[in-house]
Design a protein around this motif. Sequence first.
Motif, PDB file in Angstrom:
ATOM      1  N   LEU A  85     -15.825  -4.326   2.107  1.00 59.05           N
ATOM      2  CA  LEU A  85     -14.964  -4.538   3.269  1.00 59.05           C
ATOM      3  C   LEU A  85     -15.717  -5.372   4.301  1.00 59.05           C
ATOM      4  O   LEU A  85     -16.938  -5.495   4.241  1.00 59.05           O
ATOM      5  CB  LEU A  85     -14.577  -3.200   3.914  1.00 59.05           C
ATOM      6  CG  LEU A  85     -13.826  -2.180   3.070  1.00 59.05           C
ATOM      7  CD1 LEU A  85     -13.689  -0.869   3.834  1.00 59.05           C
ATOM      8  CD2 LEU A  85     -12.456  -2.699   2.678  1.00 59.05           C
ATOM      9  N   GLU A  88      -4.427   0.568  -1.124  1.00 58.12           N
ATOM     10  CA  GLU A  88      -4.830   0.247   0.241  1.00 58.12           C
ATOM     11  C   GLU A  88      -5.687  -1.021   0.272  1.00 58.12           C
ATOM     12  O   GLU A  88      -5.508  -1.896   1.125  1.00 58.12           O
ATOM     13  CB  GLU A  88      -5.601   1.423   0.834  1.00 58.12           C
ATOM     14  CG  GLU A  88      -6.035   1.215   2.269  1.00 58.12           C
ATOM     15  CD  GLU A  88      -6.918   2.337   2.771  1.00 58.12           C
ATOM     16  OE1 GLU A  88      -7.571   2.146   3.808  1.00 58.12           O
ATOM     17  OE2 GLU A  88      -6.960   3.405   2.127  1.00 58.12           O
ATOM     18  N   LEU A  89      -6.620  -1.132  -0.661  1.00 59.47           N
ATOM     19  CA  LEU A  89      -7.485  -2.318  -0.716  1.00 59.47           C
ATOM     20  C   LEU A  89      -6.687  -3.574  -1.045  1.00 59.47           C
ATOM     21  O   LEU A  89      -6.934  -4.645  -0.484  1.00 59.47           O
ATOM     22  CB  LEU A  89      -8.593  -2.105  -1.747  1.00 59.47           C
ATOM     23  CG  LEU A  89      -9.620  -1.014  -1.419  1.00 59.47           C
ATOM     24  CD1 LEU A  89     -10.540  -0.767  -2.616  1.00 59.47           C
ATOM     25  CD2 LEU A  89     -10.428  -1.352  -0.180  1.00 59.47           C
ATOM     26  N   PHE A 109     -16.366  -1.042  -3.764  1.00 62.63           N
ATOM     27  CA  PHE A 109     -15.607  -2.060  -3.045  1.00 62.63           C
ATOM     28  C   PHE A 109     -16.323  -2.540  -1.790  1.00 62.63           C
ATOM     29  O   PHE A 109     -17.200  -1.878  -1.243  1.00 62.63           O
ATOM     30  CB  PHE A 109     -14.198  -1.583  -2.708  1.00 62.63           C
ATOM     31  CG  PHE A 109     -14.102  -0.370  -1.813  1.00 62.63           C
ATOM     32  CD1 PHE A 109     -14.016  -0.511  -0.443  1.00 62.63           C
ATOM     33  CD2 PHE A 109     -14.058   0.905  -2.367  1.00 62.63           C
ATOM     34  CE1 PHE A 109     -13.896   0.595   0.381  1.00 62.63           C
ATOM     35  CE2 PHE A 109     -13.940   2.024  -1.551  1.00 62.63           C
ATOM     36  CZ  PHE A 109     -13.853   1.871  -0.174  1.00 62.63           C
ATOM     37  N   LYS A 113      -6.420  -6.916   1.295  1.00 63.12           N
ATOM     38  CA  LYS A 113      -6.804  -8.222   0.768  1.00 63.12           C
ATOM     39  C   LYS A 113      -5.830  -9.321   1.164  1.00 63.12           C
ATOM     40  O   LYS A 113      -6.178 -10.508   1.161  1.00 63.12           O
ATOM     41  CB  LYS A 113      -6.938  -8.147  -0.754  1.00 63.12           C
ATOM     42  CG  LYS A 113      -7.718  -9.310  -1.346  1.00 63.12           C
ATOM     43  CD  LYS A 113      -8.051  -9.043  -2.798  1.00 63.12           C
ATOM     44  CE  LYS A 113      -8.806 -10.232  -3.386  1.00 63.12           C
ATOM     45  NZ  LYS A 113     -10.093 -10.471  -2.695  1.00 63.12           N
ATOM     46  N   TYR A 116     -13.095  -5.330  -5.354  1.00 61.13           N
ATOM     47  CA  TYR A 116     -13.511  -4.040  -5.901  1.00 61.13           C
ATOM     48  C   TYR A 116     -13.638  -4.100  -7.421  1.00 61.13           C
ATOM     49  O   TYR A 116     -13.095  -4.984  -8.093  1.00 61.13           O
ATOM     50  CB  TYR A 116     -12.514  -2.944  -5.518  1.00 61.13           C
ATOM     51  CG  TYR A 116     -11.096  -3.188  -5.971  1.00 61.13           C
ATOM     52  CD1 TYR A 116     -10.666  -2.805  -7.236  1.00 61.13           C
ATOM     53  CD2 TYR A 116     -10.176  -3.803  -5.125  1.00 61.13           C
ATOM     54  CE1 TYR A 116      -9.365  -3.024  -7.644  1.00 61.13           C
ATOM     55  CE2 TYR A 116      -8.875  -4.027  -5.522  1.00 61.13           C
ATOM     56  CZ  TYR A 116      -8.472  -3.636  -6.783  1.00 61.13           C
ATOM     57  OH  TYR A 116      -7.181  -3.863  -7.197  1.00 61.13           O
ATOM     58  N   VAL A 139     -12.431  -8.680   0.838  1.00 57.48           N
ATOM     59  CA  VAL A 139     -12.175  -7.412   0.161  1.00 57.48           C
ATOM     60  C   VAL A 139     -12.095  -7.630  -1.342  1.00 57.48           C
ATOM     61  O   VAL A 139     -11.335  -8.475  -1.821  1.00 57.48           O
ATOM     62  CB  VAL A 139     -10.868  -6.772   0.669  1.00 57.48           C
ATOM     63  CG1 VAL A 139     -10.537  -5.516  -0.136  1.00 57.48           C
ATOM     64  CG2 VAL A 139     -10.973  -6.447   2.152  1.00 57.48           C
ATOM     65  N   LYS A 158      -6.342   4.529  -3.182  1.00 55.75           N
ATOM     66  CA  LYS A 158      -7.298   3.697  -2.453  1.00 55.75           C
ATOM     67  C   LYS A 158      -7.190   2.242  -2.883  1.00 55.75           C
ATOM     68  O   LYS A 158      -7.290   1.324  -2.049  1.00 55.75           O
ATOM     69  CB  LYS A 158      -8.720   4.208  -2.689  1.00 55.75           C
ATOM     70  CG  LYS A 158      -9.749   3.548  -1.792  1.00 55.75           C
ATOM     71  CD  LYS A 158      -9.459   3.870  -0.338  1.00 55.75           C
ATOM     72  CE  LYS A 158     -10.364   3.103   0.588  1.00 55.75           C
ATOM     73  NZ  LYS A 158     -10.047   3.407   2.010  1.00 55.75           N
ATOM     74  N   SER A 189       0.826  -1.207   0.000  1.00 55.50           N
ATOM     75  CA  SER A 189       0.000   0.000   0.000  1.00 55.50           C
ATOM     76  C   SER A 189       0.859   1.255   0.000  1.00 55.50           C
ATOM     77  O   SER A 189       1.800   1.381   0.760  1.00 55.50           O
ATOM     78  CB  SER A 189      -0.916   0.001   1.229  1.00 55.50           C
ATOM     79  OG  SER A 189      -1.712   1.161   1.252  1.00 55.50           O
TER      80      SER A 189
END
Length: 202
Positions: A130, A102-103, A128, A107, A115, A113, A99, A13
């Motif tokens: 969560l 970050e996702l 997405f 994961k 998207y 998670v 973002k 990330s």
Amino acid sequence: MKPILSKNRTYISSALLVVILQVVFQGTTVAQITDYLKIPGPLQVDTTTFHLAWSLNPSPNYVKQEYLPEGQSLEKFHSMVTIDFVKGHYTAEEVMKTKINELDALKKSNPIVNYKVYEKENEFILDFLLSQNSPDGEKVIIIERNVYRYHTINTKGKEGLLAFCVTERAYEDSIVNFLENLKANQRKLVNIVGTLKLPEPN
């Protein structure tokens, strides 16, 4: 509007601008609510009316505001609208990719998670999912869906990036029904957010 990106690859990330669009499961104590963006309210999204419930202005260049329907709280809500605005020269794509990084990192430890990304007229929509587990890690206690729309602003002497997000949440016993409804109506919220006339900061 067609999906242009749907990935499950994992990245480290990036720290760049994470604070701008970070989505957290949080309980917040509200001392005073200030409409820093001076957006006329309440906000209307489809058939739901949202009222300003929390705001943050940690620096001259960044504002975050959260809106809830009447009767819901920041500690436990089913629907929320979040508006992030950061002043400066940012593209919708670069902020969205922050973002996504970050996702992808999330994961690694959370297979729920996932998207999809949609592009429309130089804007991007990031849809997405969560989740949050119980303290013992035995079961999922919250599922949260977020649909972000990233929009650049360069009017009225203002230059910046506005991120408009609609969040939907389900808790424990309602999670199965929530996911079944999401599967049957996945594009509905994306279309609502994608066609909405976005508020602009004054």
